[in-house]
Design a protein around this motif. Structure first.
Motif, short mmCIF file in Angstrom:
data_model
loop_
_atom_site.label_atom_id
_atom_site.label_comp_id
_atom_site.label_asym_id
_atom_site.label_seq_id
_atom_site.Cartn_x
_atom_site.Cartn_y
_atom_site.Cartn_z
N GLU A 279 0.77 -1.03 0.07
CA GLU A 279 -0.07 -0.09 0.17
C GLU A 279 0.81 1.10 -0.14
O GLU A 279 1.80 1.23 0.56
CB GLU A 279 -1.06 0.11 1.25
N ILE A 280 0.66 2.41 -0.89
CA ILE A 280 1.14 3.51 -0.69
C ILE A 280 0.28 4.51 0.03
O ILE A 280 0.70 5.18 0.96
CB ILE A 280 1.47 4.07 -2.30
N LEU A 281 -1.01 4.58 -0.29
CA LEU A 281 -1.84 5.64 0.44
C LEU A 281 -3.15 4.66 1.02
O LEU A 281 -3.64 4.02 0.21
CB LEU A 281 -2.30 6.35 -0.44
N GLU B 196 7.79 13.50 -1.91
CA GLU B 196 7.08 12.03 -2.34
C GLU B 196 5.70 12.10 -2.62
O GLU B 196 5.24 11.24 -3.54
CB GLU B 196 7.45 11.44 -1.08
N ILE B 197 4.90 13.23 -2.34
CA ILE B 197 3.54 13.24 -2.69
C ILE B 197 3.35 14.65 -3.56
O ILE B 197 3.79 15.64 -2.79
CB ILE B 197 2.56 13.28 -1.48
N CYS B 198 2.76 14.49 -4.65
CA CYS B 198 2.72 15.46 -5.45
C CYS B 198 1.39 15.95 -5.85
O CYS B 198 0.63 14.76 -6.45
CB CYS B 198 3.74 15.52 -6.78
N SER C 186 5.21 19.94 -14.08
CA SER C 186 5.62 20.45 -12.56
C SER C 186 5.66 19.37 -11.78
O SER C 186 6.59 19.22 -10.54
CB SER C 186 4.91 21.65 -12.04
N ALA C 187 4.59 18.65 -11.59
CA ALA C 187 4.34 17.29 -10.70
C ALA C 187 5.53 16.32 -11.08
O ALA C 187 6.24 15.62 -10.23
CB ALA C 187 2.95 16.89 -10.82
N LEU C 188 5.62 16.13 -12.24
CA LEU C 188 6.54 14.90 -12.63
C LEU C 188 8.14 15.52 -12.66
O LEU C 188 8.93 14.48 -12.83
CB LEU C 188 6.41 14.61 -14.15
N MET C 189 8.49 16.93 -12.19
CA MET C 189 9.75 17.42 -12.44
C MET C 189 10.49 16.60 -11.17
O MET C 189 11.61 16.21 -11.16
CB MET C 189 9.55 18.50 -11.86
N GLU C 190 9.62 16.27 -9.94
CA GLU C 190 10.34 15.61 -9.04
C GLU C 190 10.15 14.20 -9.16
O GLU C 190 9.43 13.80 -10.03
CB GLU C 190 9.69 15.97 -7.36
N SER C 191 10.59 13.20 -8.23
CA SER C 191 10.54 11.78 -8.64
C SER C 191 9.47 11.42 -7.36
O SER C 191 10.07 10.99 -6.44
CB SER C 191 11.67 10.95 -8.46
N PRO C 192 8.25 11.74 -7.26
CA PRO C 192 7.34 11.39 -6.18
C PRO C 192 7.00 9.76 -6.28
O PRO C 192 7.18 9.22 -7.16
CB PRO C 192 6.11 12.32 -6.50
N LYS C 193 6.42 9.48 -5.09
CA LYS C 193 5.88 7.99 -5.16
C LYS C 193 4.63 8.13 -5.33
O LYS C 193 3.88 7.03 -5.78
CB LYS C 193 6.32 7.55 -3.70
N ASP D 168 3.51 2.07 -13.58
CA ASP D 168 4.13 0.86 -13.72
C ASP D 168 5.45 0.77 -13.15
O ASP D 168 6.21 -0.25 -12.96
CB ASP D 168 4.16 0.69 -15.22
N GLU D 169 6.02 1.80 -12.87
CA GLU D 169 7.28 1.88 -12.21
C GLU D 169 7.49 1.75 -10.47
O GLU D 169 8.37 1.89 -10.02
CB GLU D 169 8.20 3.36 -12.28
N GLY D 170 6.13 1.34 -10.22
CA GLY D 170 5.87 0.93 -8.67
C GLY D 170 5.47 1.92 -7.88
O GLY D 170 5.50 2.23 -7.16
N ASN D 171 4.86 3.16 -8.44
CA ASN D 171 4.31 4.21 -7.68
C ASN D 171 3.02 4.13 -7.95
O ASN D 171 2.20 3.44 -8.54
CB ASN D 171 4.92 5.50 -8.54
N GLY D 172 2.13 5.22 -7.06
CA GLY D 172 0.75 5.39 -7.00
C GLY D 172 0.11 6.60 -7.73
O GLY D 172 0.89 7.55 -7.46
N VAL D 173 -1.02 6.47 -8.28
CA VAL D 173 -1.61 7.60 -8.50
C VAL D 173 -3.18 7.53 -8.32
O VAL D 173 -3.85 6.60 -8.22
CB VAL D 173 -1.66 7.60 -10.20
N LEU D 174 -3.41 8.64 -7.30
CA LEU D 174 -4.83 8.90 -7.19
C LEU D 174 -5.36 9.94 -8.20
O LEU D 174 -5.03 11.30 -8.11
CB LEU D 174 -5.17 9.42 -5.66
#
Lengths: 325, 200
Positions: A6-8, A95-97, A162-169, A197-203
């Motif tokens: 779980e991420i969130l 980590e959260i954008c 702007s959100a993809l600029m960092e490497s958020p989870k 697909d890189e192992g991150n989450g999107v809400l």
């Protein structure tokens, strides 16, 4: 179903606002009640629902951006760790954008290139920003423009970059697509997909269900501040596999399908009915709909409706996890 | 009746035209969808059609005559962001009261409820405000409606509620429409003609 990390995890979230009415009389408005959503690694969870159902508030609650008169109850945890006000401050933007809903979240007095780079001028940042601009077919000279010089769609792309600029989870995207033409909207969705697909989450908070269905893994359906159903994307292929009458009504309103309207409107927070908020518009409603409505797990999803037969009852948020598998 | 854009060129900055010699005709029995990529100037074209901007060259004509400068404009625009189209400090009912010759059936048809009148825009959802905005654009003198992404920020049920009403009402009153929407499914459903614009 495979168990993912779980991420969130949001459990039984309730948000209310204290408001002054006439004079010193105060009222408490319950805008979100018993809301539960979770996002696992590699997952895109779309939150869809009527406008004013509290979708954006959810995003703001996770990020700790609610105004001062808001009361929040319930548990929000990020990668197994309870999110406290201090912790959110450390995590957000890193980590959260958030991809915000409105273009007005951009700083009007700063050139957009610098905003996307978060004011950094080093070579790596500039390269990354230029690549992101290229990916979103923004001309490099766009970087030198101010937000007011952009079209709506260009500003959207700036927010995404702007959100993809960092490497958020975790990315929380609040209506990221209005104003984008179809190819660009699909591109944005594809990027969320590869990000997940890189192992991150999107809400993904949206009311563009059709677009959400193309990329998401699960769909959480909101109505009047609560989750009425959580469904798998494949459940949306046919009306019968959907569980809640509201979701079915949504399905019938697809322009490609029936384009069928439904009478009435979502109840206003001040006069929310007891029990199921959808009951006044529901063809199946009966007296039992005014009581407590338990969440049931059925066929890989959940539903909050007394008319739904089958499935297992989930008592409160905590047990939900053990029943899910 | 017909609404025409004749060879219009327009931009917000000198020497940087956004629209270059664009022509378009909408008849009273038509619902014309304009489809173009982001940033093409669809909203700008809408603003010109509804008389919010003056073209650099070319003309906007309603039955061969320029749009009236005073009084109720027969070409009415419905905006993408309803919450920005109304005054936040005025109760929504008072905003609606400024619209001349409004048929009460319109208010009823849009599902506007009486107790919303006393609320400020901040106390209504986007879909509810949009219903008021549509009602306000459907005063007695309206001949054409310009709908710029009017349902992108609404959920599907509200979207079909609003569109089903608009289709019936505009057909009944012979009001022509120009529609901008990014949703192909929606334009296929509601438009009688689709114009695809592209850069030359």
């Amino acid at each position: 179903m495979e168990k993912t990390k779980e991420i969130l995890n949001i459990e039984d979230l309730c948000i209310s606002f204290e408001q002054y009415e006439k004079g010193l009389r105060r009222v408490e408005l319950n805008v979100i009640t018993n809301l539960s959503v979770n996002v696992g690694e590699g997952e895109i969870v779309a939150v869809v629902g009527s406008s004013g159902s509290g979708k954006s508030l959810l995003a703001h609650a996770v990020l700790g951006l609610l105004p001062k008169n808001a009361n929040v109850r319930g548990r929000v945890s990020f990668r197994g760790e309870l999110l406290t006000a201090e912790r959110i401050r450390e995590l957000r933007g890193k980590e959260i954008c958030l991809v915000p809903q409105s273009v007005s979240y951009l700083d009007p007095l700063m050139k957009v290139g610098a905003q996307v780079r978060h004011s950094r001028g080093d070579e790596d940042s500039i390269k990354r920003q230029e690549r992101l601009f290229g990916d979103y077919s923004l001309k490099q000279k766009t970087a030198g423009l101010y937000p007011f010089e952009l079209s709506g769609g260009m500003a959207r792309r700036i927010l995404l970059a702007s959100a993809l600029m960092e490497s958020p989870k975790l990315i929380i995207a609040d209506e990221p697509t209005p104003g984008l033409d179809l190819p660009l909207a699909k591109k944005a969705m594809a990027d969320f997909r590869s990000f997940a697909d890189e192992g991150n989450g999107v809400l993904l908070i949206t009311h563009d269900i059709e677009l959400a269905l193309e990329v998401a893994d699960r769909i959480a359906v909101f109505y009047a501040g609560t989750t009425v159903e959580e469904a798998l994307v494949s459940d949306f292929e046919r009306e019968e596999t959907l569980r809640h009458p509201y979701t079915k009504a949504l399905w019938r309103a697809f322009p490609r399908r029936g384009f069928q309207a439904l009478d009435g409107v979502q109840p206003y927070v001040k006069d929310m009915p007891a029990g199921c908020p959808f009951a006044p518009r529901c063809g199946l409603a009966g007296p039992e709909c005014a009581g407590e409505i338990p969440l049931r797990a059925a066929a890989g999803g959940t539903v909050r409706c007394v008319r739904f037969s089958g499935g297992e009852e989930i008592n409160g948020g905590k047990e939900a996890k053990s029943n899910e598998a | 009746m017909r609404l025409e854009a004749k060879d219009i060129t327009f931009g917000y900055e000198k020497d940087r035209p956004i629209l270059n010699r664009v022509s378009l005709t909408v008849r009273e029995t038509e619902r014309v969808a304009l489809s173009a990529p982001s940033g093409f100037g669809k909203t700008t074209l809408c603003r010109l059609l509804a008389g919010y901007e003056e073209p650099w060259s070319g003309q906007i004509l309603l039955d061969g005559r320029p749009l009236p400068k005073k009084g109720y404009c027969p070409v009415q625009m419905i905006w993408q962001h309803p919450e920005r189209a109304v005054d936040p400090a005025i109760r929504i009912g008072d905003t609606l009261a400024q619209c001349p010759d409004l048929d009460p059936a319109v208010i009823e048809g849009l599902g506007i409820e009486k107790d919303w009148y006393h609320r400020f825009p901040g106390e209504l959802s986007g879909g509810e405000i949009q219903r008021f905005c549509i009602a306000a654009a459907l005063g007695g003198g309206t001949r054409f409606l310009i709908a710029d992404e009017i349902s992108t920020m609404l959920d599907l049920i509200t979207q079909s509620q609003i569109w089903c009403f608009l289709l019936a009402e505009t057909e009944k009153r012979k009001i022509g429409m120009a529609i901008v929407s990014h949703s192909e499914d929606l334009t296929n459903r509601v438009a009688t003609r689709i114009i695809r614009m592209d850069r030359r």
